[in-house]
Scaffold this motif. Structure first.
Motif, PDB file in Angstrom:
ATOM      1  N   MET B 403      26.252  38.293  47.483  1.00 43.03           N
ATOM      2  CA  MET B 403      26.658  38.201  46.078  1.00 43.03           C
ATOM      3  C   MET B 403      26.222  36.864  45.478  1.00 43.03           C
ATOM      4  SD  MET B 403      27.968  41.026  45.200  1.00 43.03           S
ATOM      5  CE  MET B 403      26.967  41.965  46.308  1.00 43.03           C
ATOM      6  N   TRP B 404      26.425  35.782  46.228  1.00 45.41           N
ATOM      7  CA  TRP B 404      25.992  34.476  45.708  1.00 45.41           C
ATOM      8  C   TRP B 404      24.473  34.435  45.515  1.00 45.41           C
ATOM      9  CZ3 TRP B 404      29.776  32.542  49.835  1.00 45.41           C
ATOM     10  CH2 TRP B 404      31.031  32.281  49.264  1.00 45.41           C
ATOM     11  N   ALA B 405      23.756  35.006  46.458  1.00 46.46           N
ATOM     12  CA  ALA B 405      22.298  34.995  46.322  1.00 46.46           C
ATOM     13  C   ALA B 405      21.884  35.757  45.061  1.00 46.46           C
ATOM     14  CB  ALA B 405      21.646  35.606  47.566  1.00 46.46           C
ATOM     15  N   SER B 406      22.508  36.915  44.852  1.00 49.88           N
ATOM     16  CA  SER B 406      22.165  37.695  43.662  1.00 49.88           C
ATOM     17  C   SER B 406      22.535  36.945  42.392  1.00 49.88           C
ATOM     18  CB  SER B 406      22.894  39.045  43.709  1.00 49.88           C
ATOM     19  OG  SER B 406      22.700  39.740  42.507  1.00 49.88           O
ATOM     20  N   GLN B 407      23.694  36.262  42.418  1.00 51.70           N
ATOM     21  CA  GLN B 407      24.153  35.564  41.212  1.00 51.70           C
ATOM     22  C   GLN B 407      23.322  34.315  40.916  1.00 51.70           C
ATOM     23  OE1 GLN B 407      28.192  34.626  42.295  1.00 51.70           O
ATOM     24  NE2 GLN B 407      29.037  36.491  41.374  1.00 51.70           N
ATOM     25  N   TYR B 408      22.998  33.548  41.955  1.00 51.50           N
ATOM     26  CA  TYR B 408      22.455  32.201  41.717  1.00 51.50           C
ATOM     27  C   TYR B 408      20.934  32.113  41.803  1.00 51.50           C
ATOM     28  CZ  TYR B 408      27.030  30.201  41.259  1.00 51.50           C
ATOM     29  OH  TYR B 408      28.279  29.899  40.786  1.00 51.50           O
ATOM     30  N   VAL B 484      35.605  39.697  53.881  1.00 51.52           N
ATOM     31  CA  VAL B 484      36.878  40.268  54.333  1.00 51.52           C
ATOM     32  C   VAL B 484      37.970  39.191  54.246  1.00 51.52           C
ATOM     33  CG1 VAL B 484      38.040  41.519  56.179  1.00 51.52           C
ATOM     34  CG2 VAL B 484      35.579  41.785  55.868  1.00 51.52           C
ATOM     35  N   ARG B 485      37.585  37.962  54.630  1.00 55.11           N
ATOM     36  CA  ARG B 485      38.531  36.854  54.526  1.00 55.11           C
ATOM     37  C   ARG B 485      39.013  36.704  53.086  1.00 55.11           C
ATOM     38  NH1 ARG B 485      40.294  31.621  54.034  1.00 55.11           N
ATOM     39  NH2 ARG B 485      39.339  31.829  51.999  1.00 55.11           N
ATOM     40  N   GLN B 486      38.056  36.805  52.150  1.00 60.98           N
ATOM     41  CA  GLN B 486      38.400  36.670  50.725  1.00 60.98           C
ATOM     42  C   GLN B 486      39.421  37.731  50.304  1.00 60.98           C
ATOM     43  OE1 GLN B 486      35.089  36.216  48.001  1.00 60.98           O
ATOM     44  NE2 GLN B 486      36.274  36.909  46.235  1.00 60.98           N
ATOM     45  N   VAL B 555      33.918  34.416  46.137  1.00 62.43           N
ATOM     46  CA  VAL B 555      32.959  34.918  45.156  1.00 62.43           C
ATOM     47  C   VAL B 555      33.694  35.267  43.871  1.00 62.43           C
ATOM     48  CG1 VAL B 555      31.182  36.625  44.635  1.00 62.43           C
ATOM     49  CG2 VAL B 555      31.563  35.924  47.010  1.00 62.43           C
ATOM     50  N   TYR B 556      33.303  34.623  42.799  1.00 65.22           N
ATOM     51  CA  TYR B 556      33.798  34.932  41.461  1.00 65.22           C
ATOM     52  C   TYR B 556      32.615  35.142  40.539  1.00 65.22           C
ATOM     53  CZ  TYR B 556      38.529  33.422  42.691  1.00 65.22           C
ATOM     54  OH  TYR B 556      39.757  33.312  43.258  1.00 65.22           O
ATOM     55  N   PRO B 557      32.776  35.904  39.477  1.00 66.15           N
ATOM     56  CA  PRO B 557      33.957  36.657  39.091  1.00 66.15           C
ATOM     57  C   PRO B 557      34.223  37.808  40.066  1.00 66.15           C
ATOM     58  CG  PRO B 557      32.433  36.427  37.238  1.00 66.15           C
ATOM     59  CD  PRO B 557      31.717  35.997  38.470  1.00 66.15           C
ATOM     60  N   MET B 558      35.412  38.384  39.939  1.00 64.06           N
ATOM     61  CA  MET B 558      35.718  39.540  40.758  1.00 64.06           C
ATOM     62  C   MET B 558      36.588  40.511  39.986  1.00 64.06           C
ATOM     63  SD  MET B 558      37.457  39.824  44.492  1.00 64.06           S
ATOM     64  CE  MET B 558      37.448  41.416  45.312  1.00 64.06           C
ATOM     65  N   VAL B 559      36.171  41.799  40.057  1.00 61.47           N
ATOM     66  CA  VAL B 559      37.024  42.866  39.545  1.00 61.47           C
ATOM     67  C   VAL B 559      37.728  43.443  40.767  1.00 61.47           C
ATOM     68  CG1 VAL B 559      37.123  45.081  38.366  1.00 61.47           C
ATOM     69  CG2 VAL B 559      35.389  43.399  37.695  1.00 61.47           C
ATOM     70  N   PRO B 560      39.041  43.289  40.869  1.00 58.12           N
ATOM     71  CA  PRO B 560      39.723  43.812  42.058  1.00 58.12           C
ATOM     72  C   PRO B 560      39.473  45.322  42.206  1.00 58.12           C
ATOM     73  CG  PRO B 560      41.190  42.414  40.782  1.00 58.12           C
ATOM     74  CD  PRO B 560      39.969  42.629  39.944  1.00 58.12           C
ATOM     75  N   ALA B 561      39.332  45.759  43.460  1.00 59.89           N
ATOM     76  CA  ALA B 561      39.002  47.156  43.719  1.00 59.89           C
ATOM     77  C   ALA B 561      40.018  48.079  43.049  1.00 59.89           C
ATOM     78  CB  ALA B 561      38.967  47.407  45.224  1.00 59.89           C
ATOM     79  N   GLY B 562      39.506  49.118  42.406  1.00 56.48           N
ATOM     80  CA  GLY B 562      40.380  50.107  41.782  1.00 56.48           C
ATOM     81  C   GLY B 562      40.872  49.699  40.405  1.00 56.48           C
ATOM     82  N   HIS B 563      40.521  48.484  39.975  1.00 50.44           N
ATOM     83  CA  HIS B 563      40.944  48.024  38.654  1.00 50.44           C
ATOM     84  C   HIS B 563      39.883  48.313  37.607  1.00 50.44           C
ATOM     85  CE1 HIS B 563      44.615  45.379  39.255  1.00 50.44           C
ATOM     86  NE2 HIS B 563      44.339  45.819  40.474  1.00 50.44           N
ATOM     87  N   SER B 564      40.323  48.226  36.342  1.00 47.67           N
ATOM     88  CA  SER B 564      39.380  48.317  35.240  1.00 47.67           C
ATOM     89  C   SER B 564      38.530  47.047  35.203  1.00 47.67           C
ATOM     90  CB  SER B 564      40.149  48.447  33.928  1.00 47.67           C
ATOM     91  OG  SER B 564      39.334  48.014  32.866  1.00 47.67           O
ATOM     92  N   ASP B 567      39.872  43.860  33.824  1.00 52.98           N
ATOM     93  CA  ASP B 567      40.724  42.955  34.609  1.00 52.98           C
ATOM     94  C   ASP B 567      39.904  41.924  35.376  1.00 52.98           C
ATOM     95  OD1 ASP B 567      42.755  44.568  33.738  1.00 52.98           O
ATOM     96  OD2 ASP B 567      42.868  45.762  35.583  1.00 52.98           O
ATOM     97  N   ILE B 568      38.680  41.675  34.955  1.00 56.62           N
ATOM     98  CA  ILE B 568      37.803  40.739  35.668  1.00 56.62           C
ATOM     99  C   ILE B 568      38.469  39.372  35.816  1.00 56.62           C
ATOM    100  CG2 ILE B 568      36.569  40.121  33.540  1.00 56.62           C
ATOM    101  CD1 ILE B 568      34.009  39.897  35.283  1.00 56.62           C
ATOM    102  N   VAL B 569      38.384  38.847  37.041  1.00 51.27           N
ATOM    103  CA  VAL B 569      38.955  37.522  37.337  1.00 51.27           C
ATOM    104  C   VAL B 569      37.803  36.540  37.446  1.00 51.27           C
ATOM    105  CG1 VAL B 569      40.324  36.177  38.976  1.00 51.27           C
ATOM    106  CG2 VAL B 569      40.807  38.629  38.665  1.00 51.27           C
ATOM    107  N   VAL B 570      37.805  35.504  36.603  1.00 54.83           N
ATOM    108  CA  VAL B 570      36.726  34.516  36.688  1.00 54.83           C
ATOM    109  C   VAL B 570      37.173  33.359  37.561  1.00 54.83           C
ATOM    110  CG1 VAL B 570      35.722  35.156  34.471  1.00 54.83           C
ATOM    111  CG2 VAL B 570      37.455  33.357  34.564  1.00 54.83           C
ATOM    112  N   ASP B 571      36.254  32.477  37.866  1.00 56.30           N
ATOM    113  CA  ASP B 571      36.552  31.330  38.705  1.00 56.30           C
ATOM    114  C   ASP B 571      37.747  30.565  38.121  1.00 56.30           C
ATOM    115  OD1 ASP B 571      34.535  29.162  40.584  1.00 56.30           O
ATOM    116  OD2 ASP B 571      36.504  28.636  39.791  1.00 56.30           O
TER     117      ASP B 571
END
Lengths: 173, 579
Positions: B403-408, B484-486, B555-564, B567-571
């Motif tokens: 994810m970081w590689a794709s983002q950065y 998984v840790r995250q 890894v941020y931002p993150m949309v928690p699984a199953g959420h709309s 509900d995106i969570v940014v850093d």
């Protein structure tokens, strides 16, 4: 039984190659589609076979089922047969308990349905009936009270209904 | 001309233009390995069959041509099931040739027998069990055709030993090469329906908040140019999914970056607020849509895909168009041109200002480490990116590092990004990078890997070293199964269950050196650049650089699984803990 709203009949022309039935059945399993009944037989062209599948459309949209089936390389053509525009037939073999006192009633029933007695045992009869699946359902229900020992149905096969409107007369000028 | 089946198989591969085969010999495929000695085809001997499959995928990703892998029967086949499934999920053209026990022994539970076509049926576009030597050229021809046309995918050809073994009369055949393929049930639709294209064009000129949602189909269809033309003509912003990174340049003013669970705020929110979503070669994957009923609630959808089954599978489109993405987009551009082109577009300045406002307010951010702390993975990626040529190919495994590689990274060219999307196969990076480097030896190839991923397929570094395939590997070693840790930190009350891997067991530097690579360890920010420079200069051997990174980084931002997606969570450093 095959309620026409929840069940649709697909007539699937496939290449006559090893493993094709397994591909079709495997696709239904892994996409979570349900098969209600299934019949396979060669066609007049030995390169192809026809699979008639009655699909339970409560499990998935018929459109998805058809599109996913079409992706199989060996599937050549799919026709959806609307029960109103097709002729449907199924064959049933049923062995029913028939002590000497009841045999006459059962034979009467079979004749009413235009079925045939295939085999007669000491206290059992094996009957065959070919007809519309609903007719088969009816006979099955009526025989149940006598005690069904074994039953085997083929699953339905179907073809589109033919055009009954007369060929228009050519106008003579 | 008479030949045996093994010779015919290799000859058929040559005629299909195959230049390299990734594989490993074994009992049942032995006879096919003999004619390889006399063939111009390069064979790359892998250390595990899974590696052969992923190498073929990496090769296919960067060349656009089917990758070929060849392995024996039984366990070799079960070892390539993962790459086959990976290629199936990500629409990668692949041809796998597998050995099989002699035809007469099939079904007898013979040594190294397994039901190859049965096992792989669910993970291939199509598969074959060849029964006669005479069929080999036809089936190879068909396999390449099926793998590379329509929606690409893996095709497997299972070859019983008796029809390729020169000592067996069953292997004798009269050579031929079929002019064309005859597959009555396979005719992909390429050209979009003109009426539907017209409807799509009308929706575009009526839209004030359009977004192009570009997927991997753009790359498969070689439609990057056409996509750019469409976006620029109509001034439509573009999001590129994980599979489409590079399909639209990240430095373009219309580029919004990656959408989805770890997409950036603007890409995610632009889709949510759009009134028209142009889904081009994308498939509404759950990692993009989040909670489906809340996905892009106000958007009309134009969905273009070569696979009719994708249209309406997840989201019912207002305008479904079956066809090749490039042909459809070109036609769409032509129709839009007739409707007035750029002049016919409505005023979208409010939309543009909204987008740039979000970009300004919610950029990708991270906090740089304090002296003495472990490296920030994002910082490492920024340095790697800045020191690599812009056509460098980046290959990743699966997890946080991906994810970081794709983002950065910031992709400027198509086919510079190779990653496992649909299946999410850990261990993909090393073998896929080797395949990519074989396909594009002129390009620098960096595999960005996690420590967990690296341990899954590291043995292929031996393949790279012995075959002199100079890939570069950056391990972001955070000593954990980081993603998984995250999740355990965020959603399981910081109860860490079986995610700790240790930073120094194994010793990655010693391990890499033992496998014939040059290896470095980097622990401080100031070391990153000089070591990366050094790594970039090595071009005769593979290089492994281990970066000791911060275990706590998420890894941020993150949309928690199953959420709309709303509900995106940014850093958290944005200070609002959310939007």
């Amino acid at each position: 039984m095959a309620d026409d709203i929840q069940h649709h009949t697909l007539s699937v022309l496939v290449e006559n190659k090893a493993g094709v039935l397994s591909r079709v059945a495997g696709l239904f399993a892994r996409r979570g589609f349900n098969i209600y009944s299934l019949a396979v037989a060669p066609t007049d062209d030995d390169r192809f076979s026809r699979i008639t599948i009655v699909v339970d459309v409560t499990s998935a949209s018929l459109e998805q089922v058809t599109k996913q089936l079409n992706k199989l390389i060996n599937v050549v053509k799919i026709s959806e047969l609307d029960p109103r525009d097709s002729v449907e037939r199924e064959l049933m073999l049923v062995t029913v308990r028939s002590g000497p006192d009841r045999r006459g009633q059962i034979v009467d029933l079979v004749h009413i349905f235009d079925g045939r007695i295939l085999d007669v045992g000491h206290d059992e009869l094996t009957i065959t009936l070919e007809g519309h699946p609903e007719q088969l359902d009816d006979l099955e229900d009526l025989l149940r009270v006598y005690g069904i020992v074994a039953i085997q149905r083929t699953g339905r096969v179907a073809l589109p209904k033919l055009d009954t409107s007369p060929t228009p007369l050519r106008s003579v000028s | 001309m008479n030949m045996n089946g093994g010779q015919a198989l290799i000859r058929s591969l040559e005629l299909e233009g195959v230049e390299v085969v990734f594989g490993m010999p074994g009992g049942a495929i032995l006879p096919v390995y003999d004619p390889i000695i006399d063939s111009p085809i390069r064979h790359i001997l892998v250390r595990h069959e899974q590696g052969a499959g992923h190498m073929a995928e990496g090769y296919a990703h960067v060349t656009g041509r089917p990758g070929v892998c060849m392995v024996t029967s039984g366990p070799a086949v079960t070892n390539i099931v993962t790459p086959l499934c990976d290629a199936f999920m990500d629409s990668v053209p692949l041809v796998a040739i597998t050995g099989q026990v002699p035809f007469a022994a099939i079904g007898s539970d013979a040594f190294q027998e397994c039901d190859t076509t049965g096992i792989t049926q669910a993970v291939t576009k199509h598969n074959y069990l060849v029964t006669e030597a005479q069929e080999i050229p036809r089936i190879i021809r068909e396999a390449f055709h099926i793998a590379s046309t329509g929606r690409p995918g893996p095709v497997l050809v299972d070859v019983p030993k008796n029809i390729v073994d020169p000592n067996n009369p069953d292997s004798q055949m009269e050579w031929y090469w079929p002019e064309s393929v005859d597959l009555p049930g396979y005719k992909p639709t390429l050209k979009g329906h003109p009426k539907k294209i017209r409807e799509a064009a009308e929706l575009i000129v009526a839209s004030t908040r359009p977004v192009i949602y570009a997927g991997g189909g753009i790359l498969n269809a070689h439609a990057a140019e056409a996509l750019r033309e469409l976006a620029e003509m109509c001034d439509i912003p573009v999001v590129t999914t994980l599979k489409a990174r590079g399909a639209f340049p990240d430095d373009h003013p219309l580029a919004l970056g990656m959408p989805g669970m770890h997409g950036n705020y603007t890409a995610v929110t632009a889709i949510q607020r759009s009134d028209l979503l142009l889904a081009l070669g994308s498939r509404f994957d759950d990692r993009v849509t989040g909670k489906l009923p809340a996905f892009a609630p106000d958007a009309k959808v134009v969905h273009v895909d070569i696979d009719p089954a994708e249209l309406g599978k997840v989201r019912q489109p207002d305008v479904p168009i079956v066809g090749d993405a490039r042909l459809v987009i070109e036609e769409l551009v032509a129709v839009l041109g007739k409707l007035g082109g750029a002049e016919a577009q409505p005023d979208r300045s409010y939309w543009r200002s909204q987008l740039s406002g979000w970009q300004e307010k919610y950029p990708l951010t991270y906090q740089q480490s304090e002296p003495g702390e472990a490296l920030k993975p994002q910082f490492v990626l920024e340095r790697l990116r800045d020191s690599a040529p812009e056509d460098c190919i980046v290959v990743t495994g699966v997890g946080q590092h991906q994810m970081w590689a794709s983002q950065y990274w910031g992709f400027k060219h198509p086919y510079t990004w190779v990653s496992s999307g649909g299946l999410g196969t850990m261990g993909f990076a090393i073998p896929a990078a080797i395949g990519a480097k074989v396909g594009r030896p002129d390009r620098m190839v960096w595999a960005i890997d996690g420590d967990g991923c690296f341990q899954m397929t590291a043995q292929e570094m031996v393949t790279a070293a012995s075959e002199r395939i100079p890939i570069k590997v950056g391990i972001l070693n955070n000593a954990y199964l980081g993603m998984v840790r995250q999740w355990q930190e965020m959603f399981y009350d910081e109860r860490y269950s079986e995610v700790y891997l240790s930073p120094d067991l194994p010793d990655y530097v010693k391990w890499a050196e033992a496998m014939g690579c040059v290896a470095f360890r980097v622990e401080a920010p100031e070391e990153v650049e000089p070591i990366v420079e050094k790594a970039n200069q090595i071009d005769d051997r593979p290089v492994v650089v281990e970066f000791r990174t911060d275990s706590m980084e998420k890894v941020y931002p993150m949309v928690p699984a199953g959420h709309s997606n709303d509900d995106i969570v940014v850093d958290p450093t944005h200070g609002e803990g959310g939007r």
